[in-house]
Every structure is written in structure tokens, then in C-alpha cells.
Design an enzyme around this catalytic site. Structure first.
Site, PDB file in Angstrom:
ATOM      1  N   LYS A 192       1.009  -1.249  -0.035  1.00 43.43           N
ATOM      2  CA  LYS A 192      -0.089  -0.030   0.002  1.00 43.43           C
ATOM      3  C   LYS A 192       0.808   1.201  -0.038  1.00 43.43           C
ATOM      4  CE  LYS A 192      -3.293   2.855   2.872  1.00 43.43           C
ATOM      5  NZ  LYS A 192      -3.747   2.630   4.401  1.00 43.43           N
ATOM      6  N   ASP A 197      -2.800  10.678   3.282  1.00 45.33           N
ATOM      7  CA  ASP A 197      -4.073   9.954   3.552  1.00 45.33           C
ATOM      8  C   ASP A 197      -4.766  11.289   4.289  1.00 45.33           C
ATOM      9  OD1 ASP A 197      -6.597   9.119   3.544  1.00 45.33           O
ATOM     10  OD2 ASP A 197      -5.795   7.448   5.183  1.00 45.33           O
ATOM     11  N   LYS A 204     -10.109  13.108   8.048  1.00 48.06           N
ATOM     12  CA  LYS A 204      -9.553  12.942   9.377  1.00 48.06           C
ATOM     13  C   LYS A 204      -9.511  14.140  10.033  1.00 48.06           C
ATOM     14  CE  LYS A 204      -6.416   9.410   7.615  1.00 48.06           C
ATOM     15  NZ  LYS A 204      -6.763   8.219   8.623  1.00 48.06           N
ATOM     16  N   ASP A 215       1.543   6.480   5.558  1.00 50.92           N
ATOM     17  CA  ASP A 215       0.457   5.648   4.823  1.00 50.92           C
ATOM     18  C   ASP A 215       1.128   4.812   3.822  1.00 50.92           C
ATOM     19  OD1 ASP A 215      -1.998   4.616   5.831  1.00 50.92           O
ATOM     20  OD2 ASP A 215      -3.101   5.727   4.430  1.00 50.92           O
ATOM     21  N   ASP A 274     -12.188   7.100   3.634  1.00 42.37           N
ATOM     22  CA  ASP A 274     -11.007   7.058   4.655  1.00 42.37           C
ATOM     23  C   ASP A 274     -10.486   5.414   4.668  1.00 42.37           C
ATOM     24  OD1 ASP A 274      -8.663   7.923   6.178  1.00 42.37           O
ATOM     25  OD2 ASP A 274      -9.848   7.617   8.025  1.00 42.37           O
ATOM     26  N   ARG A 278      -7.745  -0.410   1.264  1.00 39.91           N
ATOM     27  CA  ARG A 278      -8.073  -1.750   0.656  1.00 39.91           C
ATOM     28  C   ARG A 278      -8.640  -1.651  -0.851  1.00 39.91           C
ATOM     29  NH1 ARG A 278     -12.269  -1.866   5.374  1.00 39.91           N
ATOM     30  NH2 ARG A 278     -10.727  -0.890   6.390  1.00 39.91           N
TER      31      ARG A 278
END
Length: 426
Positions: A192, A197, A204, A215, A274, A278
Site C-alpha cells: 500500500k 491520506d 480525518k 500511509d 478513509d 483496501r
């Protein structure tokens, strides 16, 4: 240049005037006093203290230093600002291994600690490819699929997550092949690579966003692990896929309620922007499955739920195979890293239901609800070929938001040695 202080390990207690101190000093250098229990933890804590006191260069002296205790010292001694200056103890082979570990971990640490402004998705992909090419020379080939070209290859998730940024998303496909053109792929790695992010429209809070340069820790971890294995003479074909994007807000950003149709036909409703990791990994896992590799390993700073479950001293691992989980625990123990298995059953694939698509990318509640790390792993399982061995590592221990007794603030690189050991042993 700062002179190098000699550091010895001892199982004797410090002289009385040092009290119960775990470090004592004399005219020849310093001693770390081990008192039983978790000795590697004691060594790492002592190294952190020494580094915080301004020590910059050391020589590890004496027979009690083994490769694990020296690495624990190096991890405690490292900071975001400086690569440790350490003269290793032990045999020539042990010293070379430690030098290679430090070089690989330092590469990952530099990437993870880099500012989001300096590390765009393309920069991450390019730097990873260049570093591995420098190690593997003509045994390494790669291509980077960028921006709108991702749609031509049906890499829907990476494109969707990254399209809100002015800096395009990218997929790095890298092939390390020391055996020849038609050699089978032994292992495929997926990382990833979210270089920043914000959370997207599921934005966030500032305190949760501050550390989100980390991230892309999964991408850095699998890259460093492959590089370390290559430095150690890896003689099998490995493919690497880095899923790189910035998750930002703009008029072009993906939105809650969007439905993504993946290359394998799975439809995904976005209920939380967020939960983007995945979505990009789904592309990488499909690409890895297409290689025919019998083993796929992915690594990601994926869920806060994993941190809640195992804390920040372990990485969480998931697999449908209990044998692979046990094997991973063994390989982690061999390099003195910590992993812990969390549940992954077939029904975890159905734990993020959608009225509009085959699945949602999360559950519409804080943190994705109970069992969030397992539910995320279940989502990923939809994109892995069912006949392969698959290990998912949720990097709960990849980053320290602030300095503590074991780590300086920033990247820890915990997980690099485990994955390298898995690659070398398969």
C-alpha cells in the site's frame, strides 16, 4: 566526525554508585547491564537513552553481542534525522548481514519519514524502482502505469483513490528475475503506497492526519524486504506491485456512494473514503494473482483496529492458511520481530454488506465497527486467487507518532526482516 564510543553487554549489575541503572560508563566506554527478562527490549531501550543523550557513533564490543541484540540496538539508536553510525561485532558474515539490514531499513525509513510534498505517488514508485534496480542491475525490469493509463489496464481502485490529487496515482510493476525469461514467479509482493491520506471526504481530524505521510509504509516495507533478500543472494523470481496514490479532496475526488467495478467483476460501494487502502490493494492483489505465484504477501498500514488489537509492538497477520500463519510466526521469531495472527474466516468477506453492490469497502460507523481489521482482510480476500497461499500483514508497528522508550519518532521499519526472511525461505 564524532569519536566512536565502545559499548559492551554484560549480565552483571552496575556498580553501586550507579544505583539500578541499566547503563554505566567508564573511561573505556559504556556497558549495558542485562537483568533477565526480554533482553532485546532492554538493549533497544538502552540504545534509545544513549541516542537521546547525544551519542552519535558507537562500536559494539564483546562476545555477548549477537546479530539480534545488535539489530535491537540499531533500531533504538536510529532517528528520523540520522542513519546510525555503528561498528558491528561478530563474524564477517554477521557484520555484512547487519550492514545490509541497516541499508535496507534506512531506505524504508527515509521514504516513510519523507514529507508528503516531497514524496508524490510517482516519486515513490520511481525511487523504489531505482533502488531495487541499483541492487539487482539487469535482473530487474519494471514499468510504471500512471494516471489515466490505469483505467486502460482496469486498475480501478488506484485510479479512484488518487484522482482527487493533481499528482497522478501510479502502479509500479517490478520483476526481479535472476533465473531467466521463463522462470516461474515464486513470490509476489504487494504494498500500500498512499503517500498522504487526508481521509478524502471522510476527512480525518488534524491530529489523525498529521502522521499520514506514513500511509505508504507497506510499500516501503515490501520494497526494503525485497532489496534485503536480493542483497543476501536471492535466487528466485519475485514480482513487486506498489499501489501509489494521494487520497485528497477536490472536485475530482471519489465520493461516498460511488460504486467501483473491479477487473475481476466485483462491485464495491464506497461508504468511507478513509478506507482507501483496501481499494488500492484490491488492484495490487489481482495483479499479483495474475503472476501465478504460489505465495502472495501484502503489507499495509491498513487499520486502526489492528493497532487496537495488538498494540504498537506487533504487526497483525492474516491468512486463510493456519500453516502459513504458523510459518510466518516462526520466520518472524528467527529475526526477532513480532507478529500476531488475527481471525480471517470465509464469512469475513461478507461483513461489509451493501444494498447496491457486491460489498461495501467498510461499514458506515467509526473505525468500521467491531472486528474492523478482520473485516478489511475479508474484503481483500475477494481479490486473491483462491488456490494460492496469501499472507496479509497489517503494519500496526510501522510508525511511532512520537518518541517512546523503544523508538524515535517516525518509521520503525518493523516487518522488513520478517518479509525478507519469508521471501528467502520460500
Amino acid at each position: 566526525m564524532t569519536s566512536s564510543m565502545k559499548i559492551t553487554l554484560t549480565k552483571t549489575t552496575a556498580d553501586a554508585h550507579w544505583g539500578k541503572a541499566d547503563i554505566s560508563y567508564n573511561s573505556e566506554g559504556a556497558s549495558i547491564h542485562l537483568n533477565g527478562g526480554d533482553e532485546l527490549r532492554q538493549v533497544q531501550q538502552a540504545a534509545r537513552k544513549m541516542r537521546s543523550q547525544g551519542l552519535e557513533s558507537v562500536s559494539l564490543i564483546g562476545d555477548l553481542w549477537d546479530i539480534h541484540s545488535q539489530w535491537a540496538f540499531a533500531q533504538g539508536f536510529a532517528t528520523a534525522k540520522q542513519i546510525p553510525q555503528i561498528n558491528w561485532a561478530g563474524t564477517e558474515a554477521e557484520q555484512q548481514r547487519l550492514t545490509d539490514q541497516l541499508a535496507s531499513a534506512s531506505f524504508a525509513r527515509h521514504l516513510i519519514n519523507e514529507t508528503p510534498e516531497n514524496l508524490s505517488p510517482m516519486s515513490l514508485a520511481t525511487q523504489a524502482a531505482k533502488w531495487l534496480s541499483d541492487i539487482g542491475d539487469d535482473k530487474v525490469s519494471y514499468r510504471i502505469i500512471e494516471g489515466e493509463a490505469l483505467l486502460e489496464h482496469q486498475w480501478i481502485g488506484i485510479h479512484a483513490v488518487g484522482r482527487g490529487s493533481e499528482r497522478p496515482p501510479a502502479l509500479l510493476e517490478l520483476d526481479f528475475n535472476p533465473l531467466g525469461e521463463d522462470a516461474p514467479v515464486a513470490v509476489s509482493l504487494v504494498g500500500k503506497g498512499i503517500t498522504f491520506d487526508s481521509g478524502g471526504y471522510s476527512i480525518k481530524a488534524s491530529e489523525g492526519m498529521l502522521g499520514m505521510k506514513c500511509d505508504m509504509g507497506g510499500a516501503a516495507t515490501v520494497t526494503a524486504a525485497l532489496g534485503l533478500a536480493m542483497k543476501s543472494g536471492l535466487n528466485k523470481r519475485v514480482k513487486l506491485f506498489l499501489c501509489c496514490a494521494e487520497n485528497l479532496i477536490s472536485g475530482h475526488a471519489y465520493k461516498l456512494g460511488d460504486i467501483l467495478t473491479y477487473k475481476n467483476g466485483v462491485t464495491v460501494e464506497v461508504v468511507n473514503t478513509d478506507a482507501e487502502g483496501r481499494l488500492v490493494l484490491a488492484d495490487g492483489l489481482q495483479a499479483a494473482s495474475e503472476t501465478g505465484a504460489p505465495l502472495i504477501i501484502d503489507a499495509a498500514t491498513l487499520t486502526g483496529a489492528a493497532v487496537m488489537a495488538v498494540g504498537t509492538n506487533y504487526n497483525a497477520i492474516f491468512s486463510p492458511s493456519s500453516e502459513l500463519l504458523a510459518h510466518t510466526q516462526t520466520k518472524a521469531a528467527e529475526v526477532a520481530e513480532r507478529v500476531w495472527p488475527l481471525p480471517l474466516e470465509r464469512w469475513h468477506q461478507d461483513m461489509c454488506p451493501s444494498a447496491y453492490a457486491d460489498t461495501a469497502n467498510s461499514r458506515p460507523m467509526k473505525g468500521g465497527g467491531a472486528g474492523g481489521a478482520s473485516n478489511a482482510a475479508g474484503f481483500l480476500a475477494r481479490f486473491v486467487r483462491p488456490d494460492v497461499q496469501w499472507l496479509h500483514m497489517d503494519l500496526a508497528s510501522a510508525f511511532a507518532d512520537s518518541a517512546n522508550e523503544l523508538w524515535a519518532a517516525g518509521a520503525t521499519t518493523h516487518g522488513v526482516l520478517t518479509i525478507a526472511n519469508l521471501i528467502e525461505s520460500e
